[in-house]
Design an enzyme around this catalytic site. Structure first.
Site, short mmCIF file in Angstrom:
data_model
loop_
_atom_site.label_atom_id
_atom_site.label_comp_id
_atom_site.label_asym_id
_atom_site.label_seq_id
_atom_site.Cartn_x
_atom_site.Cartn_y
_atom_site.Cartn_z
N TYR A 35 55.58 42.78 41.35
CA TYR A 35 54.35 42.19 41.54
C TYR A 35 54.05 42.44 43.18
CZ TYR A 35 50.41 39.38 42.80
OH TYR A 35 49.38 38.60 43.22
N LYS A 57 57.05 31.78 30.98
CA LYS A 57 55.79 31.41 31.70
C LYS A 57 54.34 32.03 30.99
CE LYS A 57 54.10 33.61 35.17
NZ LYS A 57 53.79 34.22 36.43
N ASP A 98 52.54 39.24 33.43
CA ASP A 98 51.28 38.85 33.18
C ASP A 98 50.04 39.63 33.99
OD1 ASP A 98 52.70 36.37 34.64
OD2 ASP A 98 50.58 36.62 35.58
C1 B12 Z 1 42.42 40.29 38.29
C2 B12 Z 1 42.37 39.15 39.35
C3 B12 Z 1 43.32 39.18 40.28
C4 B12 Z 1 44.34 40.21 40.23
C5 B12 Z 1 43.88 41.42 41.05
C6 B12 Z 1 44.40 42.74 40.34
C7 B12 Z 1 43.87 43.90 41.03
N1 B12 Z 1 44.63 44.88 41.25
O1 B12 Z 1 42.66 43.90 41.38
C8 B12 Z 1 45.30 39.48 40.91
C9 B12 Z 1 46.55 38.80 40.10
C10 B12 Z 1 46.59 40.39 41.97
C11 B12 Z 1 44.60 38.48 41.98
C12 B12 Z 1 45.17 37.95 42.93
C13 B12 Z 1 44.28 36.87 43.53
N2 B12 Z 1 43.27 36.69 43.27
CO1 B12 Z 1 42.15 36.89 41.93
N3 B12 Z 1 41.26 37.38 40.22
C14 B12 Z 1 41.39 38.22 39.47
C15 B12 Z 1 40.19 37.93 38.19
C16 B12 Z 1 40.86 37.37 37.08
C17 B12 Z 1 39.46 39.05 37.85
C18 B12 Z 1 38.74 40.02 38.86
C19 B12 Z 1 38.46 41.20 38.14
O2 B12 Z 1 39.04 42.30 37.90
N4 B12 Z 1 37.13 41.38 37.35
C20 B12 Z 1 36.77 42.41 37.00
C21 B12 Z 1 35.96 43.77 37.77
C22 B12 Z 1 35.59 44.92 37.04
O3 B12 Z 1 34.91 42.68 38.15
P1 B12 Z 1 34.20 42.78 39.75
O4 B12 Z 1 35.37 42.99 40.95
O5 B12 Z 1 33.33 41.99 39.94
O6 B12 Z 1 33.68 44.38 39.92
C23 B12 Z 1 32.39 44.67 39.32
C24 B12 Z 1 31.11 44.31 40.44
O7 B12 Z 1 31.36 43.15 40.98
C25 B12 Z 1 30.94 45.35 40.98
N5 B12 Z 1 31.63 45.67 42.49
C26 B12 Z 1 32.92 45.48 42.59
N6 B12 Z 1 33.26 45.80 43.83
C27 B12 Z 1 32.33 46.86 43.95
C28 B12 Z 1 32.23 47.79 45.19
C29 B12 Z 1 31.09 48.37 45.42
C30 B12 Z 1 30.71 49.25 46.63
C31 B12 Z 1 30.09 48.46 44.45
C32 B12 Z 1 29.00 49.27 44.58
C33 B12 Z 1 30.27 47.64 43.24
C34 B12 Z 1 31.36 46.65 43.20
O8 B12 Z 1 31.40 46.60 40.00
C35 B12 Z 1 32.58 46.21 39.19
C36 B12 Z 1 32.08 46.75 38.07
O9 B12 Z 1 30.87 46.38 37.35
C37 B12 Z 1 39.15 36.91 38.96
C38 B12 Z 1 38.58 35.82 38.09
C39 B12 Z 1 37.45 36.40 37.29
N7 B12 Z 1 37.52 36.33 35.93
O10 B12 Z 1 36.33 36.81 37.91
C40 B12 Z 1 40.14 36.30 39.97
C41 B12 Z 1 39.65 35.69 41.29
C42 B12 Z 1 38.71 36.87 41.91
N8 B12 Z 1 40.86 35.75 42.28
C43 B12 Z 1 40.74 34.74 43.10
C44 B12 Z 1 41.76 34.71 44.05
C45 B12 Z 1 41.63 33.43 44.71
C46 B12 Z 1 42.88 35.47 44.18
C47 B12 Z 1 43.90 35.04 45.03
C48 B12 Z 1 43.40 35.11 46.50
C49 B12 Z 1 44.93 34.19 44.89
C50 B12 Z 1 45.92 33.91 45.60
N9 B12 Z 1 45.70 32.76 46.65
O11 B12 Z 1 46.98 34.51 45.61
C51 B12 Z 1 45.12 36.62 44.96
C52 B12 Z 1 44.19 37.57 46.13
C53 B12 Z 1 45.12 37.91 47.05
C54 B12 Z 1 44.50 38.74 47.74
N10 B12 Z 1 45.05 39.12 49.10
O12 B12 Z 1 43.26 39.14 47.76
C55 B12 Z 1 39.28 33.89 42.79
C56 B12 Z 1 38.46 34.43 44.11
C57 B12 Z 1 37.56 32.76 44.53
C58 B12 Z 1 36.75 33.15 45.62
N11 B12 Z 1 35.30 33.22 45.04
O13 B12 Z 1 36.92 33.54 46.44
C59 B12 Z 1 39.08 34.20 41.58
C60 B12 Z 1 37.77 34.18 41.30
C61 B12 Z 1 39.84 33.41 40.66
C62 B12 Z 1 39.79 31.81 40.90
N12 B12 Z 1 39.04 31.35 40.43
O14 B12 Z 1 40.35 31.57 41.53
N13 B12 Z 1 43.45 38.51 41.16
#
Ligand code: B12
Lengths: 262, 532
Positions: B273, B380, B308
């Protein structure tokens, strides 16, 4: 079910859609029906339920119905409330700074760059600060892309560097200078306690301190990022959920063209 | 009420899995782990040495909030002598100064002593004094572990899945309020999520903390406060509430030490991880993992692994086999440190795109497969996260399907899905609604798993076979490449990391022949006593 309405109702202006007085819709026009749920930090009791109701009234709900209440712990209770919202909104008067561009295709974007700039554009992206989420920035940048749309690495006329996650703003700016970047893409996913606002503002400060802010198109994105917020923080644009690589690329090629040719 | 006979559903394979293949997969994984272990044992790290300090009783910070274990290890590293291990220098100073490790560390922090420039006493007396001190300290850990056993005896162990929820307010006191409420609502395990920034800190913060982002800092004092609060609520409810925190990051063995001293029950402990999701150098964290898992094993802690998470960056349908392959490898690494199967909370997840036809069947196949392949492990199981959106109503249903699989396939550590997963870290009410959902389904479907069997060569059996076959092939590949190369090639989670890249590599130190760490021998003696 218009046929069941009495004729006089059909005429009733109260029951007609009026965009200058827009209201929520439950099952008939302008009924204003909404649902809210919340927790109060008090033990469940008749008094607590009454308090929830008063709060609903203060929110602007007429005749609130506490449809459900339950105790969550010794000192917490939970409510689900339905009611009629008395407020309305003038829909014709709402402006959003959505990025309203005709989105070009990958091919069109490549051609546009060839024609207008006659060189490859340099794009650097990262998930910055302490943010470890890469899926969003990868969706925009990596060849694999997003929902079947190739990411920027797959564009012939774009040189894309994806620096990954937890990149410090300092490192990011250093790379921008080294590579002479045209466009910077920043992804922010963690927004708890507004950590993204601090981090994004810090980046703008650094770019200004280095005197390179003007020459760069600065874009941020993430699920909780809006174009409004981005602009407020000093970015050129912000993109939220569901963004495709083409959307971003269309924006920055057009913006670059606008800057060069005006 | 009919009590579910434990292990009953594992007696025969519902999936008709090829047992020989499973056995060969284990053998391959064992070889992979051993090959890596050879490298691991040649090194120590700054964080291992800091945990030796902590294990010897050094704690606290200086005026600049620098932890004393860091100061001690820095002094030895600056003298270029860390290859011998910090223990020898502490032991020597204990003899010369006739003082305790803690007081010696205090002197170091005030610049009063340099433990690397003292005259060296006779090595046998140094080791003797270290062993005595170490035994005394390990006794403390054993006491904590037997305390857990006593409490479990007193309250009785729960059958069926443990309901696991997270608290993450950033403020330990607010966390306590939330944790107690969750326990009263029916949670069995409380995990305090760490602040976003913590896993990359090369030290462990000190004292009670009230500010964090997306989580609360893991400090020994926070551990203690939460454990006390959960003990109170356990007493009130007559049910033992377990506490979880995270080792993964740059301080794996130190956090494992703190967890052992404060009776944490479950700890996330997975080098992969850190490598894949935090870009921590692979050598550093695999070496750290070894010592930290040994500490977890000794303290009777259940570890959780992070497979996971692969499915959050790679496609869950296409890459299910990478999860299984990694579970096989993680199991072998765990055995090498003395962990028992009952302590291996191997990870997997319900993460397929909801638009896939028959997705539920595939998830069912995979969960059942994990159950059958690791029958004694408290697996888990992670809820849907990636395909959750702001549609909380749909999210609640996604969680319901996930809850069904857990109860049908007898998963043990059930991370509860939240309807607001895509929005924020859970509110008090989110947790309550999710617990209600899970309890309802667990009650209504309690014995469904015992009643059903799967169609021979049907969709479910075929899916499980396919995943096992692909996992086996992957293990063969990993074996021929070696684990380090495999990671470099981005085979896990689609993320590639360089062996010399990533954070923390400067903390990796090749051991000298004179290297000494009293805890490894002492713990191993107990952990491997009697068994294989
Ligand atoms: C996958 C995930 C993880 C993975 C990430 C793996 C990785 N390498 O990315 C792991 C398990 C590592 C993780 C860790 C954590 N996570 Co997380 N994670 C998620 C999850 C389930 C999905 C996010 C995701 O990948 N979405 C899919 C992508 C495609 O969507 P997106 O990011 O929105 O991107 C799209 C647009 O936003 C946009 N976009 C995004 N970036 C950019 C940039 C530009 C320039 C442009 C133009 C567009 C753009 O384009 C993308 C495509 O359409 C969300 C919950 C959820 N369902 O949303 C929580 C979530 C985001 N995580 C969260 C948290 C709190 C964490 C942790 C901090 C938890 C912790 N305390 O350890 C840690 C992060 C530690 C850290 N230092 O950041 C919270 C955030 C809460 C908040 N509002 O702040 C969420 C919402 C879950 C929750 N309810 O608690 N996480």
């Amino acid at each position: 079910m218009t046929q069941n309405l009495k004729p006089q109702d059909r005429e009733d202006p109260e029951k007609k859609l009026d965009l200058t007085k827009l209201k929520p819709y439950g099952d008939s026009m302008n009924d204003g029906k909404v649902q809210v749920s919340f927790t109060l930090p008090v033990k469940i009791s008749l008094k607590a339920i009454e308090a929830a109701k008063y709060l609903a009234v203060k929110m602007g709900l007429r005749d609130p119905l506490v449809a459900h209440s339950q105790d969550l712990d010794n000192g917490f209770s939970f409510f689900i409330i339905y009611g009629e919202l008395k407020h309305n909104i003038d829909y014709t008067n709402i402006n959003v700074s959505a990025i309203d561009l005709e989105i070009m295709s990958l091919k069109e974007i490549n051609n546009f760059i060839k024609k207008k700039f006659k060189r490859k554009l340099i794009v650097i992206g990262a998930s910055t600060g302490t943010d470890a989420h890469t899926v969003g920035i990868d969706a925009i940048m990596n060849i694999k892309g997003y929902a079947g749309h190739y990411g920027l690495e797959g564009y012939e006329m774009i040189k894309a560097y994806n620096l990954g996650a937890q990149v410090s703003n300092e490192e990011f700016v250093k790379k921008a200078i080294e590579e002479n970047a045209d466009i910077l893409l920043v992804s922010q996913t963690v927004t708890e306690k507004n950590i993204h606002v601090q981090n994004l503002t810090h980046l703008v400060d650094l770019l200004e301190a280095e005197n390179i802010r003007e020459g760069i198109i600065l874009i941020c994105g993430g699920a909780r990022i809006s174009n409004n917020l981005a602009k407020e923080l000093g970015f050129d644009a912000g993109f939220g959920s569901g963004t495709s690589p083409e959307m971003v690329a269309t924006f920055f090629v057009k913006e670059m063209d606008r800057r060069l040719n005006s | 009420m009919i009590e579910k006979k434990k292990g009953d559903i594992n007696q025969r394979s519902k999936l008709d899995l090829d047992q020989k293949k499973i056995e060969s997969a284990r053998k391959l994984a064992n070889k992979i782990a051993l090959k890596t272990q050879n490298v691991i044992e040649q090194y120590t790290t700054t964080s291992i040495e800091r945990s030796v300090c902590r294990l010897l009783g050094i704690d606290g910070v200086d005026n600049y909030n620098v932890p004393l274990p860091n100061l001690v290890v820095d002094q030895v590293q600056r003298a270029n002598k860390l290859e011998k291990g910090v223990a020898l220098f502490i032991g020597n100073a204990m003899l010369s100064e006739q003082d305790s490790p803690q007081r010696i560390a205090g002197s170091i922090s005030r610049g009063e002593i340099d433990i690397t420039s003292l005259n060296f006493n006779d090595i046998d007396s140094i080791k003797r004094i270290l062993i005595n001190k170490s035994k005394e300290r390990l006794n403390l850990i054993e006491k904590k572990s037997s305390q857990r056993q006593e409490l479990l005896k007193k309250y009785g162990e729960k059958s069926g899945p443990y309901i696991y929820v997270i608290v993450a307010t950033g403020n330990i006191y607010e966390d306590i309020t939330q944790a107690k409420a969750a326990a009263r609502q029916g949670a069995d395990i409380i995990a305090v999520i760490r602040s976003t920034a913590q896993s990359l800190l090369d030290y462990v913060p000190y004292g009670a903390t009230t500010e964090g982002f997306g989580g609360t800092f893991a400090t020994q004092e926070n551990f203690r406060l939460m454990r006390n609060a959960l003990d109170e609520v356990s007493e009130e409810l007559g049910r033992y509430i377990r506490l979880t925190n995270y080792c993964s990051g740059l301080c794996m063995p130190e956090i494992a030490t703190m967890g052992a001293l404060e009776r944490l029950d479950v700890m996330l402990n997975d080098a992969l991880y850190g490598i894949l999701f935090r870009d921590i150098n692979m050598k550093r964290t695999l070496i750290d993992q070894y010592f930290s898992r040994m500490i977890n094993a000794y303290a009777g802690v259940i570890i959780n692994t992070g497979e996971d998470n692969y499915l959050t960056t790679a496609d869950a349908y296409e890459n299910a086999h990478t999860v299984l392959a990694s579970q096989f490898i993680n199991e072998q690494f765990a055995f090498l440190t003395g962990l028992k199967e009952e302590q291996m909370g191997l990870g997997h997840a319900y993460e397929m795109d909801p638009s896939i036809e028959n997705g539920f069947l595939y998830e069912l196949a995979q969960a059942q497969m994990s159950r059958e392949i690791f029958p004694k492990a408290p697996l888990k199981y992670m809820p849907p996260t990636k395909f959750k959106t702001g549609n909380i109503f749909k999210a609640h249903i996604q969680d319901a399907l996930f809850n069904m699989i857990t109860i049908i396939t007898d998963q043990k550590i059930h991370l509860l899905g939240m309807l607001t997963e895509a929005i924020h870290t859970p509110f008090l009410s989110d947790r309550a609604l999710s617990i209600e959902n899970a309890k309802y389904i667990f009650r209504n479907l309690k014995n469904l798993g015992d009643e059903i069997s799967f169609k021979k060569n049907g969709i479910i059996q075929k899916r499980a076979k396919e995943v096992l076959d692909k996992a086996y092939k992957l293990l063969e590949e990993v074996y021929s490449l070696g684990l380090f190369d495999t990671i470099e090639r981005g085979i896990f989670a689609g993320i590639s990391r360089n062996i010399n890249g990533g954070k923390g590599i400067e903390g990796v130190i090749k051991k000298d022949v004179s290297y000494y760490n009293p805890f490894i021998d002492l713990m191993q003696k107990k952990l491997f006593r009697g068994d294989k």
